[in-house]
Design an enzyme around this catalytic site. Structure first.
Site, PDB file in Angstrom:
ATOM      1  N   ASN A  20       1.512  -3.533 -14.444  1.00  0.00           N
ATOM      2  CA  ASN A  20       2.768  -3.728 -13.314  1.00  0.00           C
ATOM      3  C   ASN A  20       2.330  -5.381 -12.976  1.00  0.00           C
ATOM      4  OD1 ASN A  20       4.310  -1.765 -14.052  1.00  0.00           O
ATOM      5  ND2 ASN A  20       3.634  -0.575 -12.351  1.00  0.00           N
TER       6      ASN A  20
ATOM      7  N   THR B  15     -20.227  -1.551  -0.332  1.00  0.00           N
ATOM      8  CA  THR B  15     -19.802  -2.636   0.754  1.00  0.00           C
ATOM      9  C   THR B  15     -19.493  -1.446   2.005  1.00  0.00           C
ATOM     10  OG1 THR B  15     -19.062  -4.363  -0.781  1.00  0.00           O
ATOM     11  CG2 THR B  15     -18.435  -4.353   1.632  1.00  0.00           C
TER      12      THR B  15
ATOM     13  N   ASP C 233       0.625  -1.233  -0.026  1.00  0.00           N
ATOM     14  CA  ASP C 233      -0.024  -0.057   0.053  1.00  0.00           C
ATOM     15  C   ASP C 233       0.863   1.270   0.091  1.00  0.00           C
ATOM     16  OD1 ASP C 233      -1.856   2.098   0.960  1.00  0.00           O
ATOM     17  OD2 ASP C 233      -3.283   0.262   1.525  1.00  0.00           O
TER      18      ASP C 233
ATOM     19  N   TYR D 265     -12.377   7.467 -12.245  1.00  0.00           N
ATOM     20  CA  TYR D 265     -12.680   6.219 -11.521  1.00  0.00           C
ATOM     21  C   TYR D 265     -13.358   5.202 -12.395  1.00  0.00           C
ATOM     22  CZ  TYR D 265     -13.945   2.886  -7.732  1.00  0.00           C
ATOM     23  OH  TYR D 265     -14.006   1.680  -7.033  1.00  0.00           O
TER      24      TYR D 265
END
Length: 330
Positions: free
Chosen positions: A102, A178, A34, A148
């Site tokens: 990647n 969610t 992250d 997005y």
């Protein structure tokens, strides 16, 4: 049997951290990654002492290297709320393009299976309701949400290209709304926004007239669906979400009842390209994965509310860049 090694990007985020928990519980060795642009180390600090967990502070939009074998890669690195992708649009596009390139390259090198987190936003403001996987969507590529929506659509296309051209084992989950513990309280999404306002004694803000709908899935149900999809043989996209649909106006009233707030609901203009309806068709998940959500909204909201109530005051009153002024249709 050797322990499975799993790379989870976006590991310090809401969904990524719950996935780390699940794969640790399944006996895997988890490598979390992250760049912490929206993630929070507090979400995974309980995992840091474990021998079968390691963490890399890295941006997957740059070259990704992981030593040793990898069995699975789960790509969950991406800003996911309007506040985030309005604030950092370029990074949002890069993680869905350079980032997936990647990671697919890494998967090819390691002969690993890849599961990518796509979203119901690929359907845009839908003309088909509920939304099945066969629906191609109604998306504005140059609107404020386009950074997005199109990043996720490109991510799906790139993943499927690696599957068809290179024979890579790939899985695509389309995630619907969610919620659960570890959500950021003030990230602009409707559920934490409502609860945060209630806890601070503020009026609840509904964008639009409240007639637009959402379908909320508790995080444990979502993680179970993702886990089953990863282990399945399905390379095509699969919706994972709760089809229990509710209007935003009704949902605001539920939050008022849950929290006992005496504040009222106020209304503001609907943001540009905000979807009017959102409900998953989960027939495919039921058939292929034997999955459907188990946690009721009433039960899940109680757990989530108690989590938010337990947060320290500095998090409760921390202000994200909660300004939708550039996002509102004039």
């Amino acid at each position: 049997m050797s322990r499975k090694r799993v790379l989870i990007t976006g590991a310090a985020g809401f969904l990524g951290s719950h996935l780390c928990d699940r794969f640790i519980a399944e006996g895997c060795h988890v490598i979390g990654m992250d760049n912490l642009i929206t993630g929070d180390m507090a979400n995974i600090e309980h995992l840091m002492p474990l021998e079968n967990f390691e963490f890399y502070h890295h941006d997957v939009s740059k070259f990704v290297h992981v030593s040793g074998e990898l069995d699975y890669i789960l790509h969950f690195a991406s800003p996911a709320s309007p506040i985030d992708y309005l604030k950092i649009p370029i990074q949002t596009l890069k993680v869905g393009s350079l980032g997936i390139h990647n990671l697919l390259g890494l998967a090819k090198e390691k002969n690993a299976r890849v599961l990518i987190a796509s979203t119901s936003e690929v359907y845009g403001d839908p003309h088909v309701h509920p939304q099945p996987e066969s629906y191609w969507g109604n998306v504005n590529p140059v609107g404020p949400r386009g950074v997005y929506d199109e990043a996720k659509r490109f991510q799906e296309a790139m993943t499927m290209a690696y599957h068809t051209y290179h024979g890579l084992e790939t899985r695509i989950v389309r995630i619907f709304n969610t919620y659960g513990p570890r959500m950021r309280l003030n990230d602009g999404r409707v559920l934490p926004a409502f609860i945060g306002q209630a806890l601070r004694g503020e009026d609840l803000t509904v964008f639009g007239d409240g007639s637009q709908t959402r379908s909320f899935c508790y995080v444990d149900d979502l993680v179970e669906g993702i886990y089953r999809l990863l282990l399945s043989d399905c390379a095509e996209p699969v919706n994972v979400g709760n089809p229990d649909e509710i209007t935003i106006g009704e949902f605001a009233e539920e939050i008022i009842k849950l929290t006992g707030t005496t504040q009222k609901v106020i209304y503001q203009d609907l943001p540009t390209d905000d979807p009017k309806q959102r409900r998953p068709d989960i027939a495919k998940a039921k058939e292929i994965l034997g999955w459907e959500p188990k946690v009721s909204r009433e039960e899940g909201l109680k757990i989530t509310y108690e989590y938010f109530r337990s947060l320290p005051e500095e998090k409760l009153f921390k202000r994200e860049h909660n300004d939708f002024s550039e996002y509102i249709k004039k």
